[in-house]
Design an enzyme around this catalytic site. Structure first.
Site, PDB file in Angstrom:
ATOM      1  N   HIS A  10       0.983  -1.103   0.000  1.00 15.00           N
ATOM      2  CA  HIS A  10      -0.001  -0.006  -0.209  1.00 15.00           C
ATOM      3  C   HIS A  10       0.842   1.213   0.021  1.00 15.00           C
ATOM      4  O   HIS A  10       1.833   1.335   0.559  1.00 15.00           O
ATOM      5  CB  HIS A  10      -0.764   0.101   1.306  1.00 15.00           C
ATOM      6  CG  HIS A  10      -1.985  -0.896   1.283  1.00 15.00           C
ATOM      7  ND1 HIS A  10      -3.050  -0.753   1.883  1.00 15.00           N
ATOM      8  CD2 HIS A  10      -1.993  -2.200   0.534  1.00 15.00           C
ATOM      9  CE1 HIS A  10      -3.952  -1.790   1.445  1.00 15.00           C
ATOM     10  NE2 HIS A  10      -3.250  -2.626   1.005  1.00 15.00           N
TER      11      HIS A  10
ATOM     12  N   GLU B   4       1.039   4.036   1.529  1.00 14.56           N
ATOM     13  CA  GLU B   4       1.617   4.625   2.894  1.00 14.56           C
ATOM     14  C   GLU B   4       2.526   3.657   3.511  1.00 14.56           C
ATOM     15  O   GLU B   4       3.714   4.086   4.030  1.00 14.56           O
ATOM     16  CB  GLU B   4       0.358   5.018   3.841  1.00 14.56           C
ATOM     17  CG  GLU B   4      -0.566   3.861   4.223  1.00 14.56           C
ATOM     18  CD  GLU B   4      -1.723   4.039   3.157  1.00 14.56           C
ATOM     19  OE1 GLU B   4      -1.670   3.756   1.858  1.00 14.56           O
ATOM     20  OE2 GLU B   4      -2.741   4.394   3.724  1.00 14.56           O
TER      21      GLU B   4
ATOM     22  N   CYS C 108      -6.377   2.075   5.534  1.00 17.81           N
ATOM     23  CA  CYS C 108      -7.167   0.875   5.893  1.00 17.81           C
ATOM     24  C   CYS C 108      -6.616   0.486   7.383  1.00 17.81           C
ATOM     25  O   CYS C 108      -5.653   0.986   7.944  1.00 17.81           O
ATOM     26  CB  CYS C 108      -6.842  -0.176   4.742  1.00 17.81           C
ATOM     27  SG  CYS C 108      -5.090  -0.825   5.041  1.00 17.81           S
TER      28      CYS C 108
ATOM     29  N   CYS D 141      -3.091  -0.261   7.368  1.00 22.92           N
ATOM     30  CA  CYS D 141      -1.915   0.951   7.449  1.00 22.92           C
ATOM     31  C   CYS D 141      -2.056   1.821   8.370  1.00 22.92           C
ATOM     32  O   CYS D 141      -1.097   2.298   9.180  1.00 22.92           O
ATOM     33  CB  CYS D 141      -2.252   1.614   6.066  1.00 22.92           C
ATOM     34  SG  CYS D 141      -2.041   0.741   4.568  1.00 22.92           S
TER      35      CYS D 141
END
Length: 150
Positions: free
Chosen positions: A46, A48, A76, A79
Site C-alpha cells: 500500500h 503509505e 485501511c 496501514c
C-alpha cells in the site's frame, strides 16, 4: 498533498489503484510511495506502507517520530495499525474511505486511546481532487470491462 496526488496518478497509469503517499520530516521528503500491490504481487504494498518503509530506511530508525505522512486516501486498518506501531507523529489524508477507512470512517485506530501511541490526524485535504482521481480510475476500469464483455 500535491506530490502524493502526482504519485497516485502515476500508479493509475501502471494499473494500480491510484493512491500516493509522501512522508515528510522537518520539511524534507524522507519517503514516497504509491500502491504497488499488482506490480509487486504483495498485499502489503500500500502507498503509505511503502512511504513509511522508505522513511524508516532514510532515517535509520523504525520510530517515525516527527514524521508526517500525506496520503490521498484514508488508510485501511493495516496501514493505520502500522502508523500506530511505527510511532508516526501525524497523518494528513485527502479522500475518506467509507468502505475500508480506519482513521474515522469505519474505525479510528490512529487515535484510539487504548493504544500506547496516537497519531495526530488531519482529513479532507484536497479531498475532492483525491476522490476524483479514484472515481475516474474506477469509471475507466468499469468501461474497459464492459468493452471486453460485449
Amino acid at each position: 498533498m500535491q506530490h502524493a496526488l502526482k504519485l497516485a496518478r502515476e500508479a493509475a497509469t501502471l494499473g494500480e489503484v491510484p493512491v500516493g503517499a509522501v512522508a515528510v520530516k522537518d520539511g524534507v521528503v524522507v519517503g514516497t510511495g504509491m500502491n504497488r500491490r499488482e506490480i509487486d504481487n504483495d498485499p502489503f504494498s500500500h502507498a503509505e506502507l511503502v512511504a513509511m518503509r522508505r522513511a524508516a530506511e532514510t532515517l535509520g530508525a523504525w520510530r517515525l517520530i516527527g514524521v508526517t505522512v500525506y496520503v490521498t486516501l484514508e488508510p485501511c486498518a493495516m496501514c493505520a495499525g502500522a502508523m500506530v506501531q511505527g510511532r508516526l507523529s501525524r497523518l494528513v489524508f485527502g479522500a475518506s474511505d467509507p468502505k475500508a477507512g480506519a482513521v474515522g470512517s469505519l474505525y479510528d485506530l490512529a487515535r484510539d486511546s487504548r493504544h500506547n501511541h496516537r497519531v495526530e490526524v488531519t482529513s479532507g485535504v484536497l479531498g475532492d481532487e483525491c476522490s476524483a482521481v479514484l472515481k475516474d480510475f474506477f469509471k475507466a476500469l468499469r468501461a474497459k470491462k464492459s468493452e471486453t464483455t460485449e
